[in-house]
Design a protein around this motif. Structure first.
Motif, mmCIF file in Angstrom:
data_model
loop_
_atom_site.group_PDB
_atom_site.id
_atom_site.type_symbol
_atom_site.label_atom_id
_atom_site.label_comp_id
_atom_site.label_asym_id
_atom_site.label_seq_id
_atom_site.Cartn_x
_atom_site.Cartn_y
_atom_site.Cartn_z
ATOM 1 N N LEU A 1 0.831 -1.191 0.000
ATOM 2 C CA LEU A 1 0.000 0.000 0.000
ATOM 3 C C LEU A 1 0.873 1.251 0.000
ATOM 4 O O LEU A 1 1.979 1.255 0.536
ATOM 5 C CB LEU A 1 -0.906 0.009 1.238
ATOM 6 N N HIS A 2 0.346 2.319 -0.581
ATOM 7 C CA HIS A 2 1.059 3.602 -0.585
ATOM 8 C C HIS A 2 1.012 4.221 0.815
ATOM 9 O O HIS A 2 -0.038 4.247 1.457
ATOM 10 C CB HIS A 2 0.411 4.556 -1.585
ATOM 11 N N SER A 3 2.150 4.721 1.276
ATOM 12 C CA SER A 3 2.209 5.309 2.609
ATOM 13 C C SER A 3 3.173 6.484 2.632
ATOM 14 O O SER A 3 4.011 6.645 1.736
ATOM 15 C CB SER A 3 2.633 4.265 3.651
ATOM 16 N N GLY B 1 -7.522 0.356 -2.908
ATOM 17 C CA GLY B 1 -8.489 0.983 -3.795
ATOM 18 C C GLY B 1 -8.701 2.459 -3.552
ATOM 19 O O GLY B 1 -9.524 3.084 -4.229
ATOM 20 N N HIS B 2 -7.987 3.042 -2.605
ATOM 21 C CA HIS B 2 -8.104 4.459 -2.280
ATOM 22 C C HIS B 2 -6.772 5.154 -2.553
ATOM 23 O O HIS B 2 -5.711 4.539 -2.440
ATOM 24 C CB HIS B 2 -8.477 4.646 -0.813
ATOM 25 N N GLY B 3 -6.836 6.454 -2.865
ATOM 26 C CA GLY B 3 -5.611 7.214 -3.073
ATOM 27 C C GLY B 3 -4.723 6.557 -4.117
ATOM 28 O O GLY B 3 -5.158 6.243 -5.223
ATOM 29 N N ARG B 4 -3.480 6.296 -3.728
ATOM 30 C CA ARG B 4 -2.500 5.714 -4.645
ATOM 31 C C ARG B 4 -2.233 4.233 -4.363
ATOM 32 O O ARG B 4 -1.262 3.676 -4.870
ATOM 33 C CB ARG B 4 -1.198 6.519 -4.564
ATOM 34 N N GLN C 1 -12.395 10.870 -7.373
ATOM 35 C CA GLN C 1 -11.407 10.224 -8.245
ATOM 36 C C GLN C 1 -11.350 8.711 -8.043
ATOM 37 O O GLN C 1 -10.678 8.008 -8.796
ATOM 38 C CB GLN C 1 -10.020 10.852 -8.038
ATOM 39 N N LEU C 2 -12.070 8.196 -7.025
ATOM 40 C CA LEU C 2 -12.060 6.757 -6.790
ATOM 41 C C LEU C 2 -12.805 6.022 -7.901
ATOM 42 O O LEU C 2 -13.863 6.470 -8.357
ATOM 43 C CB LEU C 2 -12.725 6.423 -5.447
ATOM 44 N N ALA C 3 -12.260 4.888 -8.290
ATOM 45 C CA ALA C 3 -12.961 4.048 -9.256
ATOM 46 C C ALA C 3 -14.203 3.438 -8.607
ATOM 47 O O ALA C 3 -14.158 3.049 -7.435
ATOM 48 C CB ALA C 3 -12.035 2.950 -9.767
ATOM 49 N N PRO C 4 -15.310 3.337 -9.333
ATOM 50 C CA PRO C 4 -16.559 2.879 -8.713
ATOM 51 C C PRO C 4 -16.473 1.490 -8.090
ATOM 52 O O PRO C 4 -16.965 1.282 -6.967
ATOM 53 C CB PRO C 4 -17.559 2.902 -9.873
#
Length: 253
Positions: free
Chosen positions: A4-6, A48-51, A168-171
């Motif tokens: 995950l991006h952190s 699935g959120h942010g990056r 900007q989140l994908a559905p």
């Protein structure tokens, strides 16, 4: 799941911050700024959120807890203090029950341990809307649940930033996260939690009313309960109070 991006800032004891559904790690900007002079503050984007990648399959709250446990393991700093708001608070509950060695303490803010059938039907309606019309269709309603009308009026730039992160989140990843939240049954495992726990309930929170925080605190042995005068995303609405409560609790813990 890939990593995950952190973002990691500061120095001192490690605090990991987990954001709410539909937000990203920038939900914590103000709180992180207040804590990083005396803590190592780790913020991450939930799957699935942010990056962070979404993955290809449906997932549940235990998967989000596993994501958090994997992140903590990669940090290599031993057990951490873990704080989450809403979905992040659900992640905290699942993490402490399933991976007790990963956490020194947990803080659960504006969250729930379970939903009744009527609430689950509401979540399904949101999932159906998002899959049919996209995340933008539910954005304005979400912001009105997240933040008080007074905060929205006084902080238009911050509100616009949060709305941009949401739309900007994908559905499909957002819908899967909704399903993970709707399906929680954390009241069944919370009695097994043994680390110190702080539960923060928003006095203006219509999304997860104070009674839900009271239920969480009652279900975790020795948990502390504290009110915070805010709507659902209390760390954005009252960052100084949130940081003070979190810091004080960690010092006691």
């Amino acid at each position: 799941m890939p990593a995950l991006h952190s973002i990691i800032e500061g120095q001192g004891p490690v605090i990991v911050l987990s954001h709410a559904l539909g937000c990203d790690l920038h939900m914590w900007d103000e709180v992180a700024a207040l804590l990083k002079d005396r803590y190592t503050v780790v913020r991450y984007d939930q799957r699935g959120h942010g990056r962070s990648p979404a993955g290809e399959a449906a997932f549940g709250m235990q998967d989000l807890a596993q994501d958090a446990a994997d992140l903590i393991e990669r940090l290599g700093r031993g057990p951490v203090h873990f704080a989450g708001v809403s979905m992040g608070g659900m992640t905290a509950q699942a993490l402490a029950a399933r991976h007790p060695g990963a956490v020194r303490s947990i803080t659960i803010a504006n969250s729930a341990a379970r939903y009744d059938e009527a609430a689950r039907q509401g979540w399904q309606a949101r999932i159906d809307t998002v899959r049919a019309q996209g995340v933008a269709a539910i954005a304005d309603g979400a912001l009105q649940r997240w933040l008080s009308a007074d905060f929205i009026a006084r902080h238009p730039e911050r509100v616009a930033q949060m709305r941009a992160a949401l739309v900007q989140l994908a559905p499909e990843p957002y819908a899967r996260a909704c399903a993970a939240v709707a399906g929680i049954a954390l009241h069944k495992t919370n009695p097994s939690i043994r680390c110190p726990a702080l539960v923060l309930g928003g006095t203006l929170d219509a999304a997860t009313p104070l009674a839900m925080s009271e239920e969480i605190a009652a279900g975790i042995p020795g948990a502390e309960l504290a009110p915070i005068e805010a709507a659902h995303i209390s760390c954005v609405e009252q960052p100084a109070v949130f940081a003070q409560l979190l810091d004080g609790f960690i010092q006691r813990a």
